[in-house]
Structures are given as structure tokens and as C-alpha cells.
Design a protein around this motif. Structure first.
Motif, short mmCIF file in Angstrom:
data_model
loop_
_atom_site.label_atom_id
_atom_site.label_comp_id
_atom_site.label_asym_id
_atom_site.label_seq_id
_atom_site.Cartn_x
_atom_site.Cartn_y
_atom_site.Cartn_z
N VAL A 85 50.18 10.44 16.16
CA VAL A 85 48.78 10.69 15.79
C VAL A 85 48.36 9.69 14.72
O VAL A 85 48.70 9.85 13.55
N PRO A 86 47.64 8.66 15.14
CA PRO A 86 47.23 7.65 14.15
C PRO A 86 46.16 8.18 13.20
O PRO A 86 45.38 9.06 13.55
N ILE A 87 46.16 7.64 12.00
CA ILE A 87 45.09 7.94 11.05
C ILE A 87 43.82 7.32 11.60
O ILE A 87 43.83 6.18 12.07
N ARG A 88 42.74 8.07 11.55
CA ARG A 88 41.48 7.55 12.09
C ARG A 88 40.32 8.09 11.27
O ARG A 88 40.41 9.18 10.72
N PRO A 89 39.22 7.36 11.25
CA PRO A 89 38.03 7.86 10.55
C PRO A 89 37.32 8.90 11.43
O PRO A 89 37.72 9.17 12.57
N TYR A 90 36.24 9.41 10.91
CA TYR A 90 35.46 10.41 11.65
C TYR A 90 35.11 9.93 13.05
O TYR A 90 35.16 10.71 14.01
N ASP A 91 34.76 8.66 13.17
CA ASP A 91 34.37 8.12 14.48
C ASP A 91 35.44 8.35 15.54
O ASP A 91 35.12 8.48 16.72
N GLY A 92 36.70 8.39 15.14
CA GLY A 92 37.77 8.62 16.08
C GLY A 92 37.82 10.05 16.60
O GLY A 92 38.38 10.32 17.66
N PHE A 93 37.23 10.98 15.85
CA PHE A 93 37.17 12.38 16.26
C PHE A 93 35.82 12.74 16.88
O PHE A 93 35.70 13.77 17.53
N GLU A 94 34.83 11.90 16.66
CA GLU A 94 33.47 12.23 17.08
C GLU A 94 33.35 12.59 18.57
O GLU A 94 32.69 13.59 18.90
N PRO A 95 33.98 11.86 19.49
CA PRO A 95 33.85 12.25 20.90
C PRO A 95 34.39 13.66 21.17
O PRO A 95 33.79 14.42 21.94
N TYR A 96 35.49 14.03 20.53
CA TYR A 96 36.04 15.37 20.68
C TYR A 96 35.07 16.41 20.11
O TYR A 96 34.83 17.46 20.72
N ILE A 97 34.54 16.12 18.94
CA ILE A 97 33.62 17.06 18.27
C ILE A 97 32.35 17.22 19.10
O ILE A 97 31.85 18.34 19.27
N GLU A 98 31.83 16.12 19.63
CA GLU A 98 30.62 16.19 20.46
C GLU A 98 30.85 17.09 21.67
O GLU A 98 29.98 17.89 22.03
N ARG A 99 32.01 16.99 22.28
CA ARG A 99 32.33 17.86 23.43
C ARG A 99 32.34 19.32 23.00
O ARG A 99 31.84 20.19 23.71
#
Length: 119
Positions: A85-99
Motif C-alpha cells: 500500500v503506497p503512501i498517496r495524497p488525497y487524489d489517490g483515494f478520490e476515485p474510491y471516495i467518489e464511488r
């Protein structure tokens, strides 16, 4: 009038404030004995406590889309998690959150979220 009777007249807060620190600690240990012991073990070895908590979360989320994408089912240690699990900014989670915002379930967590908030 005893301190107890006087405190009882002021309610529970008054009663608690009339107790000594030792009495409050003893009461807390009695009421929360299992969680208290868990807490004491955690402060003795925080790395183990944090790893145990992480692995509980990983196990619970193994069948989510995020968990499958990062092979949570094979994670057995902190190093395994770090490797997958790489460290990522919010943008890396945004597609999951949008879903999830669109109502899709089992994306990041296995439950329906009760609230979304940016921190």
C-alpha cells in the motif's frame, strides 16, 4: 452530613468529584477492566498494539475493492502492508471516495459510511 450524602445531592458529577484519585482509578479499572488491561498492554508495547490494530483493519477490509487491489488477504505484518500500500495524497483515494459518494458499497470499507468529512 457525610461527603457522600452531600455529593449525592449534587448528582453523579458531585459524587465523582468527591472521590479521591485512587478511588476513581479503582472504579475505572473495575468498570473497564478488560479494556484497561488491553490499554496497559498497548502502552507497554505500542508497536505491537498498532500492528495488531492495523492487521484487524486489513483483515476486515480484505474483500473491498481497495483491499483486493492491494492484496490485503496476504498481508501478515506491517512490512507486508508497507510493501503493498503506497503512501498517496488525497487524489489517490478520490476515485474510491467518489464511488462511495455515489452509493457504491464495499469500496474502501465493507460498511456503508455514516459520514464523509475531509480532515
Amino acid at each position: 452530613m457525610t461527603a457522600f450524602a452531600s455529593a449525592a445531592g449534587r448528582g453523579l458529577l458531585g459524587l465523582i468529584s468527591s472521590l479521591s484519585d485512587d478511588a476513581i482509578r479503582a472504579l475505572g479499572r473495575g468498570v473497564f477492566s478488560r479494556s484497561w488491561r488491553r490499554f496497559e498492554r498497548a502502552i507497554e508495547n505500542p508497536r505491537d498494539a498498532q500492528t495488531e490494530r492495523l492487521l484487524c483493519i486489513v483483515e476486515r477490509c480484505a474483500d473491498t475493492d481497495f483491499g483486493r487491489a492491494h492484496d490485503f488477504a496476504s498481508i501478515r505484518s506491517f512490512d507486508d502492508y508497507r510493501a503493498r500500500v503506497p503512501i498517496r495524497p488525497y487524489d489517490g483515494f478520490e476515485p474510491y471516495i467518489e464511488r462511495m459518494l455515489r452509493g457504491e458499497e464495499n469500496v474502501l470499507i465493507p460498511d456503508r459510511p455514516f459520514m464523509f468529512a475531509r480532515t
